[in-house]
Design a protein around this motif. Structure first.
Motif, mmCIF file in Angstrom:
data_model
loop_
_atom_site.group_PDB
_atom_site.id
_atom_site.type_symbol
_atom_site.label_atom_id
_atom_site.label_comp_id
_atom_site.label_asym_id
_atom_site.label_seq_id
_atom_site.Cartn_x
_atom_site.Cartn_y
_atom_site.Cartn_z
ATOM 1 N N LYS A 21 -29.465 11.964 41.404
ATOM 2 C CA LYS A 21 -30.827 11.973 40.879
ATOM 3 C C LYS A 21 -31.526 10.644 41.160
ATOM 4 O O LYS A 21 -32.719 10.614 41.465
ATOM 5 C CB LYS A 21 -30.741 12.217 39.363
ATOM 6 N N TRP A 22 -30.785 9.544 41.069
ATOM 7 C CA TRP A 22 -31.423 8.231 41.161
ATOM 8 C C TRP A 22 -31.431 7.679 42.577
ATOM 9 O O TRP A 22 -32.424 7.131 43.027
ATOM 10 C CB TRP A 22 -30.732 7.231 40.236
ATOM 11 N N SER A 59 -20.434 10.764 29.598
ATOM 12 C CA SER A 59 -21.241 9.732 30.236
ATOM 13 C C SER A 59 -20.717 8.334 29.926
ATOM 14 O O SER A 59 -20.650 7.466 30.802
ATOM 15 C CB SER A 59 -22.683 9.854 29.753
ATOM 16 N N MET A 60 -20.298 8.125 28.675
ATOM 17 C CA MET A 60 -19.816 6.804 28.262
ATOM 18 C C MET A 60 -18.518 6.444 29.004
ATOM 19 O O MET A 60 -18.339 5.321 29.436
ATOM 20 C CB MET A 60 -19.570 6.790 26.757
ATOM 21 N N THR A 63 -19.398 5.586 32.599
ATOM 22 C CA THR A 63 -20.082 4.294 32.661
ATOM 23 C C THR A 63 -19.090 3.148 32.453
ATOM 24 O O THR A 63 -19.139 2.135 33.145
ATOM 25 C CB THR A 63 -21.178 4.223 31.581
ATOM 26 N N ASN A 67 -18.180 0.158 35.083
ATOM 27 C CA ASN A 67 -18.228 -1.265 34.736
ATOM 28 C C ASN A 67 -16.954 -1.983 35.181
ATOM 29 O O ASN A 67 -17.006 -3.072 35.745
ATOM 30 C CB ASN A 67 -18.389 -1.436 33.226
ATOM 31 N N LYS A 70 -16.770 -2.354 38.956
ATOM 32 C CA LYS A 70 -17.684 -3.411 39.419
ATOM 33 C C LYS A 70 -17.053 -4.784 39.213
ATOM 34 O O LYS A 70 -17.156 -5.651 40.067
ATOM 35 C CB LYS A 70 -19.000 -3.340 38.650
ATOM 36 N N VAL A 87 -23.097 5.225 42.135
ATOM 37 C CA VAL A 87 -23.096 5.755 40.759
ATOM 38 C C VAL A 87 -24.390 6.541 40.576
ATOM 39 O O VAL A 87 -25.467 6.048 40.918
ATOM 40 C CB VAL A 87 -23.103 4.621 39.706
ATOM 41 N N GLN B 92 -22.963 4.607 19.641
ATOM 42 C CA GLN B 92 -23.938 5.018 20.646
ATOM 43 C C GLN B 92 -25.221 5.471 19.956
ATOM 44 O O GLN B 92 -26.308 5.152 20.400
ATOM 45 C CB GLN B 92 -23.331 6.175 21.423
ATOM 46 N N ILE B 109 -29.314 6.726 25.906
ATOM 47 C CA ILE B 109 -28.536 6.002 26.918
ATOM 48 C C ILE B 109 -28.401 6.834 28.197
ATOM 49 O O ILE B 109 -28.526 6.326 29.300
ATOM 50 C CB ILE B 109 -27.149 5.638 26.365
ATOM 51 N N GLU B 110 -28.179 8.142 28.019
ATOM 52 C CA GLU B 110 -27.970 9.008 29.189
ATOM 53 C C GLU B 110 -29.176 9.056 30.108
ATOM 54 O O GLU B 110 -29.051 9.359 31.283
ATOM 55 C CB GLU B 110 -27.628 10.442 28.739
ATOM 56 N N GLU B 111 -30.356 8.779 29.556
ATOM 57 C CA GLU B 111 -31.556 8.891 30.382
ATOM 58 C C GLU B 111 -31.885 7.614 31.139
ATOM 59 O O GLU B 111 -32.806 7.585 31.942
ATOM 60 C CB GLU B 111 -32.746 9.292 29.501
ATOM 61 N N LEU B 112 -31.152 6.559 30.868
ATOM 62 C CA LEU B 112 -31.377 5.303 31.584
ATOM 63 C C LEU B 112 -30.784 5.392 32.985
ATOM 64 O O LEU B 112 -29.850 6.148 33.222
ATOM 65 C CB LEU B 112 -30.688 4.152 30.844
ATOM 66 N N PRO B 113 -31.310 4.595 33.945
ATOM 67 C CA PRO B 113 -30.671 4.547 35.257
ATOM 68 C C PRO B 113 -29.246 3.994 35.120
ATOM 69 O O PRO B 113 -28.986 3.205 34.207
ATOM 70 C CB PRO B 113 -31.547 3.570 36.050
ATOM 71 N N PRO B 114 -28.313 4.414 35.996
ATOM 72 C CA PRO B 114 -26.902 4.041 35.848
ATOM 73 C C PRO B 114 -26.657 2.544 35.656
ATOM 74 O O PRO B 114 -25.761 2.166 34.914
ATOM 75 C CB PRO B 114 -26.279 4.522 37.159
ATOM 76 N N ARG B 117 -27.467 1.598 32.134
ATOM 77 C CA ARG B 117 -26.529 2.306 31.279
ATOM 78 C C ARG B 117 -25.242 1.484 31.157
ATOM 79 O O ARG B 117 -24.638 1.384 30.101
ATOM 80 C CB ARG B 117 -26.216 3.661 31.913
ATOM 81 N N GLY B 118 -24.847 0.886 32.267
ATOM 82 C CA GLY B 118 -23.644 0.053 32.280
ATOM 83 C C GLY B 118 -23.765 -1.114 31.334
ATOM 84 O O GLY B 118 -22.821 -1.434 30.606
ATOM 85 N N GLU B 119 -24.933 -1.741 31.318
ATOM 86 C CA GLU B 119 -25.117 -2.887 30.428
ATOM 87 C C GLU B 119 -25.069 -2.459 28.967
ATOM 88 O O GLU B 119 -24.459 -3.119 28.130
ATOM 89 C CB GLU B 119 -26.453 -3.578 30.727
ATOM 90 N N MET B 121 -23.529 0.115 27.801
ATOM 91 C CA MET B 121 -22.153 0.506 27.489
ATOM 92 C C MET B 121 -21.314 -0.708 27.116
ATOM 93 O O MET B 121 -20.460 -0.630 26.237
ATOM 94 C CB MET B 121 -21.540 1.220 28.694
#
Lengths: 324, 243
Positions: A21-22, A59-60, A63, A67, A70, A87, B92, B109-114, B117-119, B121
């Protein structure tokens, strides 16, 4: 378990095109590589070749793994986790859900246990030494692998090289371990906490050696310290490495490097010891059988002497001829 | 963000409640009190009880928590996983509320760009590690649970190993239902150590009824009592909402 219903949404058929999507990259699903508690991993084809794609409803979890990948990428020349490629999120029209996914390097090779099965226990030392070097690097950068087990180790090559593939349990030093597997978890064996520290991983390394030798896992019965000692004593391979194993399992090593050096030292010593043992065994014992063998041996000696003399004679003839 | 306290009820049961208030309504009430209700359903091998499953999922859903159905031998790992997952889920939710404050619209959170989202998390994980946890364990001791109790004990012990490895503080309390004289009986009042379980558990006897609803109600009361006690001692009580 609920996991089954969770994974249903992430079941993707081969041939499906996944478009992010992104970032808008597209990936074609080829086949499923594995399916765990946090999601499913597929082999995929992209414009840049083959890669592995992990997709999940969680999702968590995704993610958190991204992290870690990375961070690991920043550890120079590390053979720990696979490298991260992309990602993104994908809208699965079948389930009507937005699913997060990430794309990573496809680590091709054999699973650790399978490799040992095919190539022999001799490889255990080599691969464990490699693994300890990798862990030392990881620990130095402030991380603990956590869910260290043979299922998460792949042997690539040739030359054979050990790689870790699932970083779901990788935890910052000092926090509590995110994911673990009972057999390789010192908390389960009541031999320590689940606080992430190098010693936690080293316990798992010890259990990996035991698992690789027996090719099976045991469950806890009674006093786990005694039980583990019994297991070690019951197998010559483990017994030979008893000192290293007990130190790893009971938390005496402060770093992976220390364990590596000890194992290295032990392995080379053990080889010497074995040679000495062989020599000691071949020393004459006054039995008829041995005398026969001795006779055979002296016969062999005479044979070599005769051949050497013949060779020397021929060589002198040759020199004589060339001189003339 | 200040460090707060997460409040959880962990319900271990094997089937349908048959006495007292509706457990789903009680779970919804707990949620209103800022307490998450998580349910672990312990089933017999090869038996799928649709009603029991529905109740288990329903209680967790109403209580804003996590549910999982397992066979007894998988219990240890599940208890640990469900608790951790529930903590992350609650945190969350807290972070999501903060995000709405900052970004002004309904962003989760799910709607943020990946990348972002990492930050986020990382913040959630850090909170999960350092936040204080109050966990009230409700164990179903109706007759059919009898043979499963030793496994329950072991799983709870295992849970305490995991939770005590965190940086944040933990408080445990343990209720059984039905109790000897009442619907619920308190076995262990708030304590940072769950070790004392091993002396209590072998003495347990199992009874007939399954008053799950009243048990959850009792648990909420127990949380409230703790709160009022603390409130008297120390006026800077922080709960989940104030984080």
């Amino acid at each position: 378990m609920m996991n089954t219903s969770m994974n249903k949404a992430c079941k993707v058929l081969p041939g499906t095109i996944i478009k992010g999507k992104w970032h808008g990259n597209t990936y074609r699903i080829l086949k499923m590589l594995g399916c765990g508690a946090t999601g499913s991993v597929y082999l995929i084809e992209s414009s840049k070749g083959y890669a592995a794609l992990k997709i999940s409803e969680n999702s968590m979890g995704i993610t958190s793994e991204v992290n870690v990948l990375k961070r690991l990428a920043k550890v120079q020349g590390s053979c720990l986790g696979p490298s991260l490629i992309d990602v993104d999120d994908w809208f699965n029209t079948a389930s009507g859900k937005m699913l997060p996914f990430y794309v990573m390097e496809y680590v091709k090779g054999e699973h650790f246990i399978q490799f040992i099965k095919n190539n022999g226990a001799i490889w255990i030392d080599v691969l464990i030494l490699q693994l300890l070097s990798n862990l030392e690097e990881l620990h130095q950068s402030g991380w603990v692998f956590g869910d260290l087990k043979p299922d998460n180790l792949i042997v690539t090559g040739p030359p054979p090289k050990i790689r870790c593939i699932d970083v779901g349990g990788t935890t910052i030093n000092g926090r509590s371990i995110k994911e673990f597997t009972e057999f390789f978890d010192r908390g389960y064996w009541e031999l320590g906490t689940r606080k992430a520290e190098p010693k936690y991983d080293l316990f798992a390394v010890g259990m990996i050696i035991i698992n690789a030798v027996f090719q099976k896992r045991f469950s806890k019965k009674g006093n786990s310290k005694e039980q583990l000692m019994q297991i070690i004593n019951s197998h010559p391979f483990l017994n030979e490495r008893k000192q290293v194993l007990t130190k790893a399992l009971f938390g005496s090593y402060s770093s992976a490097l220390e364990m590596k050096q000890d194992l290295l030292h032990h392995v080379s010593n053990a080889n010497l010891q074995r040679k000495r043992n062989v020599q000691a065994q071949s020393k004459p014992k006054r039995t008829a059988n041995n005398r026969k063998r001795k006779k055979k041996k002296s016969k062999g000696l005479i044979e070599t002497l005769v051949i050497m003399v013949c060779l020397a004679f021929l060589y002198s003839l040759y020199i004589f001829a060339t001189l003339l | 963000m200040r460090k707060g306290t997460l409040k959880q009820i962990l319900l271990l049961t094997d089937g349908c409640s048959n006495h007292g208030e509706d457990p789903i309504a009680m779970a919804a009430l707990a949620k209103e009190h800022g307490i998450t209700v998580n349910v672990i359903g312990i089933l017999e091998e090869n038996v799928i009880d649709q009603d029991a499953m529905q109740e288990i999922e329903g209680i967790a859903e109403a209580g804003g928590g996590v549910s999982q159905v397992v066979y007894a031998h998988q219990l240890s790992q599940t208890v640990q996983m469900v608790t951790r997952k529930a903590m992350t889920q609650t945190l969350q939710g807290v972070v999501n509320r903060e995000l709405k404050h900052i970004l002004g619209k309904s962003t989760s959170i799910e709607e943020l760009p990946p990348e972002q989202r990492g930050e986020v998390m990382e913040v959630v994980e850090e909170l999960g590690e350092t936040v204080n946890l109050e966990i009230l364990i409700l164990v179903d001791t109706s007759a059919s649970m009898g043979p499963k109790l030793p496994t329950v004990k072991e799983a709870l012990f295992d849970l305490s190993i995991s939770l005590n490895s965190r940086i944040g503080n933990n408080q445990y309390s343990l209720f059984i239902f039905p109790g000897k004289r009442s619907e619920t009986e308190i076995l262990l009042d708030w304590t940072p150590k769950l070790d004392s379980l091993s002396t209590i558990f072998p003495k347990l006897t199992t009874e007939g009824l399954t008053p799950t609803g009243p048990a959850i109600k009792g648990a909420i009361q127990h949380f409230k009592q703790k709160r009022s006690l603390r409130g008297m001692l120390d006026d800077e009580y922080l709960d989940e909402q104030s984080m």
